[in-house]
Design a protein around this motif. Structure first.
Motif, mmCIF file in Angstrom:
data_model
loop_
_atom_site.group_PDB
_atom_site.id
_atom_site.type_symbol
_atom_site.label_atom_id
_atom_site.label_comp_id
_atom_site.label_asym_id
_atom_site.label_seq_id
_atom_site.Cartn_x
_atom_site.Cartn_y
_atom_site.Cartn_z
ATOM 1 N N PRO A 57 30.127 57.004 -40.891
ATOM 2 C CA PRO A 57 29.463 55.897 -41.598
ATOM 3 C C PRO A 57 30.267 55.362 -42.778
ATOM 4 C CG PRO A 57 27.913 57.677 -41.161
ATOM 5 C CD PRO A 57 29.274 58.206 -40.835
ATOM 6 N N ILE A 58 31.002 56.224 -43.467
ATOM 7 C CA ILE A 58 31.793 55.753 -44.606
ATOM 8 C C ILE A 58 32.862 54.769 -44.140
ATOM 9 C CG2 ILE A 58 33.528 56.464 -46.299
ATOM 10 C CD1 ILE A 58 31.834 58.897 -46.911
ATOM 11 N N GLN A 84 23.807 60.407 -31.587
ATOM 12 C CA GLN A 84 24.441 60.469 -32.905
ATOM 13 C C GLN A 84 23.466 59.974 -33.972
ATOM 14 O OE1 GLN A 84 27.166 61.650 -34.159
ATOM 15 N NE2 GLN A 84 27.071 60.736 -36.202
ATOM 16 N N GLU A 85 23.169 60.807 -34.957
ATOM 17 C CA GLU A 85 22.282 60.402 -36.042
ATOM 18 C C GLU A 85 22.628 61.198 -37.295
ATOM 19 O OE1 GLU A 85 17.632 61.021 -37.139
ATOM 20 O OE2 GLU A 85 18.035 60.021 -35.228
ATOM 21 N N ILE A 86 22.720 60.489 -38.406
ATOM 22 C CA ILE A 86 22.899 61.107 -39.724
ATOM 23 C C ILE A 86 21.742 60.655 -40.600
ATOM 24 C CG2 ILE A 86 24.340 61.209 -41.797
ATOM 25 C CD1 ILE A 86 26.769 60.769 -40.025
ATOM 26 N N ASP A 87 20.971 61.608 -41.113
ATOM 27 C CA ASP A 87 19.843 61.294 -41.986
ATOM 28 C C ASP A 87 20.234 61.605 -43.424
ATOM 29 O OD1 ASP A 87 18.443 60.670 -39.699
ATOM 30 O OD2 ASP A 87 17.467 62.624 -39.555
ATOM 31 N N TYR A 88 19.828 60.732 -44.330
ATOM 32 C CA TYR A 88 20.276 60.825 -45.716
ATOM 33 C C TYR A 88 19.173 61.298 -46.653
ATOM 34 C CZ TYR A 88 24.415 58.239 -44.241
ATOM 35 O OH TYR A 88 25.571 57.866 -43.615
ATOM 36 N N ASN A 89 19.593 61.812 -47.813
ATOM 37 C CA ASN A 89 18.709 61.942 -48.958
ATOM 38 C C ASN A 89 19.346 61.132 -50.080
ATOM 39 O OD1 ASN A 89 20.650 63.629 -50.381
ATOM 40 N ND2 ASN A 89 19.963 65.330 -49.092
ATOM 41 N N GLU A 125 20.915 61.868 -52.723
ATOM 42 C CA GLU A 125 22.248 62.297 -53.138
ATOM 43 C C GLU A 125 23.316 61.864 -52.141
ATOM 44 O OE1 GLU A 125 21.600 66.442 -53.594
ATOM 45 O OE2 GLU A 125 20.482 66.234 -55.468
ATOM 46 N N THR A 126 23.074 62.093 -50.848
ATOM 47 C CA THR A 126 24.077 61.705 -49.852
ATOM 48 C C THR A 126 24.096 60.193 -49.647
ATOM 49 O OG1 THR A 126 22.469 62.138 -48.064
ATOM 50 C CG2 THR A 126 23.970 63.926 -48.673
ATOM 51 N N LEU A 127 22.952 59.535 -49.856
ATOM 52 C CA LEU A 127 22.915 58.080 -49.749
ATOM 53 C C LEU A 127 23.857 57.437 -50.761
ATOM 54 C CD1 LEU A 127 21.548 55.489 -48.575
ATOM 55 C CD2 LEU A 127 19.976 55.628 -50.509
ATOM 56 N N PHE A 128 23.801 57.910 -51.999
ATOM 57 C CA PHE A 128 24.662 57.301 -53.016
ATOM 58 C C PHE A 128 26.121 57.709 -52.856
ATOM 59 C CE2 PHE A 128 20.708 56.019 -54.982
ATOM 60 C CZ PHE A 128 21.051 54.772 -55.501
ATOM 61 N N GLU A 129 26.389 58.795 -52.165
ATOM 62 C CA GLU A 129 27.772 59.093 -51.803
ATOM 63 C C GLU A 129 28.297 58.017 -50.858
ATOM 64 O OE1 GLU A 129 27.824 63.001 -50.157
ATOM 65 O OE2 GLU A 129 27.366 64.006 -52.052
ATOM 66 N N LEU A 130 27.453 57.612 -49.920
ATOM 67 C CA LEU A 130 27.816 56.532 -48.993
ATOM 68 C C LEU A 130 28.010 55.221 -49.752
ATOM 69 C CD1 LEU A 130 28.010 55.497 -45.976
ATOM 70 C CD2 LEU A 130 25.561 54.978 -46.185
#
Length: 406
Positions: free
Chosen positions: A138-139, A232-237, A239-244
């Motif tokens: 995703p990045i 394929q699925e990546i679920d965010y929280n 903290e990881t959302l703002f990394e993205l």
């Protein structure tokens, strides 16, 4: 070289088998009004003002079967729209959808988000809904899109949240275990998943969650497959959302459902806790809210490429000199009871109703012609209406009007 080509190929096969979203085709324009896909309303939400130009370039990145593309075309009659997707099957449906609805022609491309650099020029608005979380990287995907965003442009994004999808994750893993070597056979995965739900006790948590949240839409195999057998699925929280978001190099402008992210909604009965939370950073506050309300299944938000010029209208003289225009996302007008952009009922006072009557109507599409309305400033309208500036700001916060600086 494409990252994880096997995964990308698997995603392509899923959507070629089950084109998504499975919204029915229609011989009429799409129903309702999603303000996030309207450039004037989205720009107003992000910057506090009406955009200076409407003849913009829009990219629908991962358009699927074209439901979003259809809206983007109809809600932005002066814009040029390009739509890309990895699935040729979904693209065929998207083209047919827009043809049947009477949408003017869009530029459809069979293209991965990773390869957005193949598109000519830059875009003022990029829409990417339900796509990034299905990419192997995703990045890399968001960076590819950010590179195509024009200075001052906006990006609208939707990705999954992990806390509200916990039960979904469990069912995904259960189906994969039972499929064994048949994993990747998507019709079989749908069959196995439906058998599991039919066999589990009514009191089972997975069954109850499915019935409460998703059973209606999951009657369609396309929706069931997208939710439970996606490769394929990546679920965010938070903290990881703002990394993205940070990796994109873009400015986080805000969630498009800001009411959800108010701590008072959850802890309003405990003012001492609200006071304690005042020392938290913005991101810590968002994290606290999602920990206390685990129903969130997705994040929907706007990013911008600097410079994004914003006005908060705290200056009285600037507000008095601004030209107000009725928002196209207000429903039920003219009436003292209208629905705002989020379909929430707003009861207008007689004076507020009179103020809105003095505002310019939304511009007619170019093809309709007609005489141009005389545009009054806020101050000129208030000279004849008993409304204060605080009430004007309240009307603005509900996105009932757009303001153009003098």
């Amino acid at each position: 070289m494409e990252t994880s080509p096997d995964i990308s190929a698997a995603v392509r096969r899923l959507y070629d088998t089950f084109p998504f979203p499975p919204d029915p085709l229609s011989d009429e324009p799409p129903p309702g009004y999603n303000w996030r896909w309207s450039w004037p309303d989205a720009y107003n939400f992000c910057t506090g003002q009406k955009p200076q130009k409407l003849d913009i370039r829009i990219l629908d990145a991962g358009c699927g079967t074209g439901s979003s593309t259809d809206y983007l075309i109809h809600l932005n009659p002066e814009a040029s729209v390009t739509a890309i997707d990895l699935s040729s099957g979904a693209l065929k449906v998207a083209q047919e959808r827009c043809r049947r609805s009477g949408a003017r022609e869009a530029d459809f491309r069979h293209l991965s988000l990773y390869d957005a650099d193949r598109l000519e020029g830059e875009f003022d608005l990029i829409n990417c809904v339900g796509v990034l979380h299905h990419l192997p990287d995703p990045i890399r995907g968001i960076q590819a899109l950010a590179a195509k965003l024009a200075p001052g442009g906006l990006m609208h994004i939707f990705v999954y949240a992990e806390l509200g999808r916990w039960e979904i994750q469990l069912m995904q893993r259960a189906i994969a275990l039972l499929q064994g070597t048949q994993k990747g056979d998507y019709p079989d995965g749908v069959k196995v998943g439906r058998q599991i739900f039919a066999s589990l006790p009514e009191t089972n948590r997975l069954v109850k969650y499915e019935k409460q949240r998703w059973a209606g839409e999951n009657q369609r195999d396309e929706c069931f497959a997208d939710m439970y057998v996606h490769p394929q699925e990546i679920d965010y929280n938070i903290e990881t959302l703002f990394e993205l978001i940070d990796a994109s190099g873009l400015e986080f402008i805000g969630f498009s459902n800001p009411g959800y992210w108010q701590l008072e909604r959850l802890l309003g009965k405990a003012p001492e806790l609200i006071e304690r939370a005042q020392g938290l950073t913005e991101r810590e506050l968002y994290r606290l809210i999602e920990l206390l309300d685990t129903e969130i299944t997705h994040y929907e938000f706007f990013l911008g490429k600097k410079p994004v010029n914003k006005i908060d209208w705290s200056d009285d003289q600037a507000l008095l000199a601004a030209i107000p225009e009725l928002s196209g996302c207000m429903h039920g007008w003219p009436s003292q009871q209208v629905f705002d952009c989020n379909y929430q009922l707003v009861n207008l006072s007689s004076a507020e109703f009179e103020f809105l009557q003095g505002c310019s109507p939304p511009p007619a599409p170019p093809c309709q012609g007609g005489e141009k309305e005389v545009q009054k400033t806020v101050g000129e309208i208030l000279a004849d209406v008993e409304v204060g500036l605080d009430e004007v700001r309240s009307i603005l916060s509900k996105q009932l009007i757009l303001l153009t600086p003098s």
